[in-house]
Motif scaffolding. Sequence first.
Motif, PDB file in Angstrom:
ATOM      1  N   HIS A 164      36.133  40.762  30.263  1.00 42.82           N
ATOM      2  CA  HIS A 164      36.173  41.344  31.604  1.00 42.82           C
ATOM      3  C   HIS A 164      35.583  40.296  32.528  1.00 42.82           C
ATOM      4  O   HIS A 164      34.395  39.961  32.419  1.00 42.82           O
ATOM      5  N   VAL A 165      36.384  39.757  33.422  1.00 46.83           N
ATOM      6  CA  VAL A 165      35.967  38.636  34.263  1.00 46.83           C
ATOM      7  C   VAL A 165      35.567  39.119  35.651  1.00 46.83           C
ATOM      8  O   VAL A 165      36.265  39.926  36.269  1.00 46.83           O
ATOM      9  N   ILE A 166      34.446  38.604  36.114  1.00 44.98           N
ATOM     10  CA  ILE A 166      33.986  38.885  37.477  1.00 44.98           C
ATOM     11  C   ILE A 166      34.177  37.625  38.301  1.00 44.98           C
ATOM     12  O   ILE A 166      33.533  36.597  38.055  1.00 44.98           O
ATOM     13  N   LEU A 167      35.066  37.705  39.272  1.00 42.94           N
ATOM     14  CA  LEU A 167      35.329  36.581  40.162  1.00 42.94           C
ATOM     15  C   LEU A 167      34.318  36.574  41.305  1.00 42.94           C
ATOM     16  O   LEU A 167      33.813  37.616  41.706  1.00 42.94           O
ATOM     17  N   ASN A 168      34.070  35.387  41.823  1.00 42.58           N
ATOM     18  CA  ASN A 168      33.146  35.269  42.950  1.00 42.58           C
ATOM     19  C   ASN A 168      33.655  34.247  43.954  1.00 42.58           C
ATOM     20  O   ASN A 168      34.160  33.190  43.596  1.00 42.58           O
ATOM     21  N   GLY A 169      33.528  34.596  45.211  1.00 45.50           N
ATOM     22  CA  GLY A 169      33.821  33.694  46.314  1.00 45.50           C
ATOM     23  C   GLY A 169      33.045  34.172  47.523  1.00 45.50           C
ATOM     24  O   GLY A 169      32.387  35.214  47.482  1.00 45.50           O
ATOM     25  N   ARG A 170      33.117  33.421  48.599  1.00 48.61           N
ATOM     26  CA  ARG A 170      32.369  33.814  49.789  1.00 48.61           C
ATOM     27  C   ARG A 170      33.050  34.913  50.584  1.00 48.61           C
ATOM     28  O   ARG A 170      32.400  35.668  51.303  1.00 48.61           O
ATOM     29  N   LYS A 171      34.397  35.007  50.455  1.00 47.63           N
ATOM     30  CA  LYS A 171      35.140  35.962  51.260  1.00 47.63           C
ATOM     31  C   LYS A 171      36.036  36.828  50.377  1.00 47.63           C
ATOM     32  O   LYS A 171      36.604  36.363  49.392  1.00 47.63           O
ATOM     33  N   GLU A 172      36.166  38.098  50.785  1.00 51.92           N
ATOM     34  CA  GLU A 172      36.948  39.059  50.015  1.00 51.92           C
ATOM     35  C   GLU A 172      38.410  38.645  49.879  1.00 51.92           C
ATOM     36  O   GLU A 172      39.021  38.834  48.827  1.00 51.92           O
ATOM     37  N   GLU A 173      38.966  38.070  50.953  1.00 58.94           N
ATOM     38  CA  GLU A 173      40.385  37.695  50.883  1.00 58.94           C
ATOM     39  C   GLU A 173      40.623  36.607  49.850  1.00 58.94           C
ATOM     40  O   GLU A 173      41.667  36.588  49.175  1.00 58.94           O
ATOM     41  N   ARG A 174      39.677  35.693  49.703  1.00 56.43           N
ATOM     42  CA  ARG A 174      39.800  34.644  48.684  1.00 56.43           C
ATOM     43  C   ARG A 174      39.713  35.255  47.286  1.00 56.43           C
ATOM     44  O   ARG A 174      40.432  34.848  46.370  1.00 56.43           O
ATOM     45  N   ILE A 175      38.832  36.223  47.132  1.00 61.17           N
ATOM     46  CA  ILE A 175      38.691  36.885  45.836  1.00 61.17           C
ATOM     47  C   ILE A 175      39.968  37.630  45.477  1.00 61.17           C
ATOM     48  O   ILE A 175      40.450  37.562  44.334  1.00 61.17           O
ATOM     49  N   GLN A 176      40.547  38.328  46.433  1.00 62.04           N
ATOM     50  CA  GLN A 176      41.779  39.068  46.168  1.00 62.04           C
ATOM     51  C   GLN A 176      42.920  38.133  45.788  1.00 62.04           C
ATOM     52  O   GLN A 176      43.717  38.435  44.887  1.00 62.04           O
ATOM     53  N   ARG A 177      42.994  36.988  46.465  1.00 63.93           N
ATOM     54  CA  ARG A 177      44.040  36.012  46.138  1.00 63.93           C
ATOM     55  C   ARG A 177      43.843  35.471  44.726  1.00 63.93           C
ATOM     56  O   ARG A 177      44.802  35.318  43.959  1.00 63.93           O
ATOM     57  N   ALA A 178      42.593  35.188  44.373  1.00 57.93           N
ATOM     58  CA  ALA A 178      42.302  34.688  43.025  1.00 57.93           C
ATOM     59  C   ALA A 178      42.589  35.752  41.976  1.00 57.93           C
ATOM     60  O   ALA A 178      43.084  35.441  40.877  1.00 57.93           O
ATOM     61  N   LYS A 179      42.283  36.989  42.308  1.00 53.01           N
ATOM     62  CA  LYS A 179      42.551  38.092  41.387  1.00 53.01           C
ATOM     63  C   LYS A 179      44.044  38.203  41.100  1.00 53.01           C
ATOM     64  O   LYS A 179      44.459  38.396  39.948  1.00 53.01           O
ATOM     65  N   GLU A 180      44.861  38.063  42.136  1.00 50.56           N
ATOM     66  CA  GLU A 180      46.307  38.103  41.957  1.00 50.56           C
ATOM     67  C   GLU A 180      46.789  36.969  41.057  1.00 50.56           C
ATOM     68  O   GLU A 180      47.645  37.162  40.191  1.00 50.56           O
ATOM     69  N   GLN A 181      46.217  35.761  41.259  1.00 47.13           N
ATOM     70  CA  GLN A 181      46.587  34.626  40.424  1.00 47.13           C
ATOM     71  C   GLN A 181      46.181  34.856  38.974  1.00 47.13           C
ATOM     72  O   GLN A 181      46.934  34.532  38.047  1.00 47.13           O
ATOM     73  N   LEU A 182      45.001  35.410  38.771  1.00 47.90           N
ATOM     74  CA  LEU A 182      44.539  35.662  37.410  1.00 47.90           C
ATOM     75  C   LEU A 182      45.424  36.694  36.720  1.00 47.90           C
ATOM     76  O   LEU A 182      45.820  36.510  35.559  1.00 47.90           O
ATOM     77  N   LEU A 183      45.744  37.773  37.414  1.00 43.00           N
ATOM     78  CA  LEU A 183      46.572  38.818  36.807  1.00 43.00           C
ATOM     79  C   LEU A 183      47.998  38.346  36.569  1.00 43.00           C
ATOM     80  O   LEU A 183      48.671  38.827  35.651  1.00 43.00           O
TER      81      LEU A 183
END
Length: 264
Positions: free
Chosen positions: A33-52
């Motif tokens: 279960h991976v927890i992503l981190n970034g400074r901004k929510e939009e960056r996290i959401q974009r990374a989440k989409e790439q990971l999935l």
Amino acid sequence: MDMGLTGKTALVTGSTAGIGLAAAIGLAREGAHVILNGRKEERIQRAKEQLLQAVPGAKVSGVAADFSGAKGAEAVTRAFPDVDVLVNNVGIFEPKPFEQIPDEDWLRFFETNVMSGVRLSRFYLPKMRAKGWGRIVFVSSESGVQIPTEMIHYGMTKTAQISVARGLAELTTGTGVTVNTVLPGPTFSEGVGQFVADLARSQGIDTKTAERDFFINARPTSIIKRFASSEEVANLIVYVCGTKSSATNGAALRVDGGVVRAIL
């Protein structure tokens, strides 16, 4: 090779791009279960989409936090008070002549690159020791061994990370917890891509020539004579996070393309 990470929770700081995102994807592939981190929510959401997209069905969460101060670590530990794997990857760099680096820059670099990992490790390490298992990985750099003259303040923080990790490893004696450092060499990430582009623009050359000149002038000891990919670095990070690396503790592991001219 099964790394034994299925069901484990892994926090990767600075994981919306580059080495951090590649490590997060690699850990997700291993069932964590991976927890992503970034400074901004939009960056996290974009990374989440790439990971999935890379790992359909993966379990992934995110937490926005800026590690330029203590509040970043507080936000992360409040949102996720228990993790099995901590990858201290977040970091900043900036080429600048030594004479032009003010006190504020030295402190800013130390705060983000070193204290972020110190604060998170201080919180999570006791919990890992109590459980009898855990992994902490500091993503340092070959610049922590061979200090780059073009960004001495950055090199200083990378050396500090190696020292902190080794000290923490000594605190895990006789447990199932390990603390190690991974030392990437020049790696083609988002920040490096911009660095090369800026270098090419300032010299009036194309990016391919700028990259070639970089390895001729700035990193002449590189054996592979190219930037590593983020995935190549992440492969080592994922291994050190897994159960198969249980006898590796207190180590500084290089994935530097041979830049550091040493046999140990």
